[in-house]
Design a protein around this motif. Sequence first.
Motif, PDB file in Angstrom:
ATOM      1  N   THR A  16      87.292  59.680  40.560  1.00  0.00           N
ATOM      2  CA  THR A  16      86.286  59.374  41.574  1.00  0.00           C
ATOM      3  C   THR A  16      85.649  58.027  41.286  1.00  0.00           C
ATOM      4  OG1 THR A  16      84.568  60.514  40.321  1.00  0.00           O
ATOM      5  CG2 THR A  16      85.734  61.816  41.980  1.00  0.00           C
ATOM      6  N   GLY A  17      85.062  57.447  42.309  1.00  0.00           N
ATOM      7  CA  GLY A  17      84.335  56.183  42.148  1.00  0.00           C
ATOM      8  C   GLY A  17      85.202  55.083  41.577  1.00  0.00           C
ATOM      9  N   GLY A  20      88.530  56.068  40.090  1.00  0.00           N
ATOM     10  CA  GLY A  20      89.508  56.691  40.972  1.00  0.00           C
ATOM     11  C   GLY A  20      90.730  55.822  41.193  1.00  0.00           C
ATOM     12  N   THR A 105      89.302  66.212  49.452  1.00  0.00           N
ATOM     13  CA  THR A 105      88.968  66.054  48.041  1.00  0.00           C
ATOM     14  C   THR A 105      88.381  67.348  47.514  1.00  0.00           C
ATOM     15  OG1 THR A 105      86.820  65.089  48.615  1.00  0.00           O
ATOM     16  CG2 THR A 105      88.598  63.558  48.110  1.00  0.00           C
ATOM     17  N   ASP A 108      87.824  66.098  41.271  1.00  0.00           N
ATOM     18  CA  ASP A 108      88.317  64.734  41.048  1.00  0.00           C
ATOM     19  C   ASP A 108      89.752  64.547  41.535  1.00  0.00           C
ATOM     20  OD1 ASP A 108      89.673  66.187  39.138  1.00  0.00           O
ATOM     21  OD2 ASP A 108      89.202  64.834  37.472  1.00  0.00           O
ATOM     22  N   GLY A 110      92.386  64.529  45.072  1.00  0.00           N
ATOM     23  CA  GLY A 110      92.375  64.383  46.521  1.00  0.00           C
ATOM     24  C   GLY A 110      93.769  64.154  47.079  1.00  0.00           C
TER      25      GLY A 110
END
Length: 116
Positions: A16-17, A20, A105, A108, A110
């Motif tokens: 994530t973020g 990711g 998602t 963590d 997706g």
Amino acid sequence: PLVGTVWSLDSLITGTGDDGAVSSVPEGVEATLTLQQDGTFHAQTGCNTANGTATVADSTITFEAPRVTRMACASDDANAVEQAVLAVLDGEATYEAAEGRLTLTNGDRGLGFTPA
């Protein structure tokens, strides 16, 4: 539309973020997801098929633990895709459907889809 469309997996999301990453589905591996009007779903996971119930809300889809066939995967790539698909299609996933794309998602992990 979200429901009734056969969605074809084209990307895998991990992390994530800033941590990711998005990667393409390996060549030769196919996975799809179809949400039905009756509250069920059907998925091709890359190796097997999965079926179950799915409850769609404003920004989430809750997948009940799917029933999955148990055939061996033909390759490590197909196995990796299947593991990613099954991880996201278990429990509550956040979704965004816009501009001909569906993104799911769950934690963590997706998945990114386009209409088939």
